[in-house]
Design an enzyme around this catalytic site. Sequence first.
Site, PDB file in Angstrom:
ATOM      1  N   ASP A 102       4.016  -7.832  16.501  1.00  0.00           N
ATOM      2  CA  ASP A 102       4.282  -6.612  17.253  1.00  0.00           C
ATOM      3  C   ASP A 102       3.006  -6.025  17.842  1.00  0.00           C
ATOM      4  O   ASP A 102       2.134  -5.577  17.112  1.00  0.00           O
ATOM      5  CB  ASP A 102       4.947  -5.603  16.322  1.00  0.00           C
ATOM      6  CG  ASP A 102       5.383  -4.335  17.032  1.00  0.00           C
ATOM      7  OD1 ASP A 102       5.432  -4.339  18.277  1.00  0.00           O
ATOM      8  OD2 ASP A 102       5.678  -3.351  16.339  1.00  0.00           O
ATOM      9  N   ASP A 321       3.002  -3.928  27.121  1.00  0.00           N
ATOM     10  CA  ASP A 321       3.575  -4.393  25.865  1.00  0.00           C
ATOM     11  C   ASP A 321       4.388  -5.655  26.100  1.00  0.00           C
ATOM     12  O   ASP A 321       5.310  -5.674  26.924  1.00  0.00           O
ATOM     13  CB  ASP A 321       4.461  -3.302  25.264  1.00  0.00           C
ATOM     14  CG  ASP A 321       5.088  -3.721  23.945  1.00  0.00           C
ATOM     15  OD1 ASP A 321       4.372  -4.334  23.127  1.00  0.00           O
ATOM     16  OD2 ASP A 321       6.278  -3.442  23.740  1.00  0.00           O
TER      17      ASP A 321
END
Length: 442
Positions: A102, A321
């Site tokens: 992540d 991201d």
Amino acid sequence: MASLTLACFTLLISVIATTTTVAAFTVDLIHRDSPLSPFYDSSTTHFHRLRDSFLRSIARASRFTRATTSSPIESRVISSSGEYLMNVSVGTPPVEVLGIADTGSDLIWTQCKPCKQCFNQNPPLFDPAHSSTYKTLPCQSSSCSNLDQATCATAAESSSGQDTCQYSYRYGDRSYTRGSLALETFTIGSTAGHRVLLPKIVFGCGHENGGTFDESGSGLIGLGGGPLSFISQLSKSVNGGKFSYCLVPTAAKSDVASKISFGTAGIVSGAGAVSTPLVSKQPDTFYYLTLEAISVGEKKLLYKSQPNKAVAGSEGNIIIDSGTTLTLLPPGFHDDVVLALEAAINAERVSDPRGVLSLCFKSKKDDIGVPVITAHFSGGADVKLNALNTFARVEDDMVCFTMIPSDEVAIFGNLAQINFLVGYDLDDRTVSFKPTDCTKHL
């Protein structure tokens, strides 16, 4: 246009190196829903998987607004539930664990025995009592002080017989993990039988964990910019704080994998490469860029965070991201882009029946005349996005714009990054983009 997302992957690591000091390693990224994946479900349609990834993008946005020189290593990554999964081995002897990779968090953690409360997982639980290299960290350690929430277990309370740093980590989607902060050896292995050891990696041994985690995973590998992340810790043994990835179009041949590289293999340069500054902001977990404008064809639209207030973009106004599928923009700015696209595309506009995407067209044709959309980042980094970066077929006769409005946070998502070599240099504080046929990137 994208027909499936690149929201998540599992890392199956193969190494060509025999020492603990490595200059670089490269990872193969395989989409969970690819026939190459062990998690492939032939009963689910690609439209259903795509829709699910859109919903995960919206849910994931809340996590960004929570309160505050050796031969290359080869690795494999397979997607799971909207995040990347990394397959590494922990402890001595090594035990294979799967963790969500992540870029929106820092802490590395895995579920551990004894488990007071854990989510179901397919891989076996890691038992620190069976590892000769496991060592809990004391409350006075610098790593413990890097945690937002930590408590101290006294020697009497701790199973180790000494005071132990206890972490508590909660995510914006209400997932959580609690346990002991410790040092452990992580092993990166190869099909050729070679091993690279990463000793004294700080991680969380989670004894209470729950939330939205998938049973195919064991925990989480934080790839953010904070001091406890895998990236920051890896920079001590890998040459420099650099990594890059190249995401293949999901409509590409099933035997072609995306790539992610670390160390010297993560440098992005050469003809066509553009760079923009990484902006230092809090929390330092996230990777902030400055988006100045978006052009639809020749029509340039200045960034605005508020309606009727067009400006060149305040510093650090968007997060890049790789774990978010959609791109999220401030509502007023998003509306300007949608109006320009509607004027430029000669097709029948229809509504998204799910109410998630704001601009859709009825068409069975692959080419509806989508203009080039250019993201103008600070420092002169103009990133030209093609139709596969900005539109996706969500039904047999419908294509939709894959940027949505968001009041909370702006995110440059992974569909917008397909067929770009995207490089992060944490030493020089830059992110670079280079147009690349990722199906041919080695």
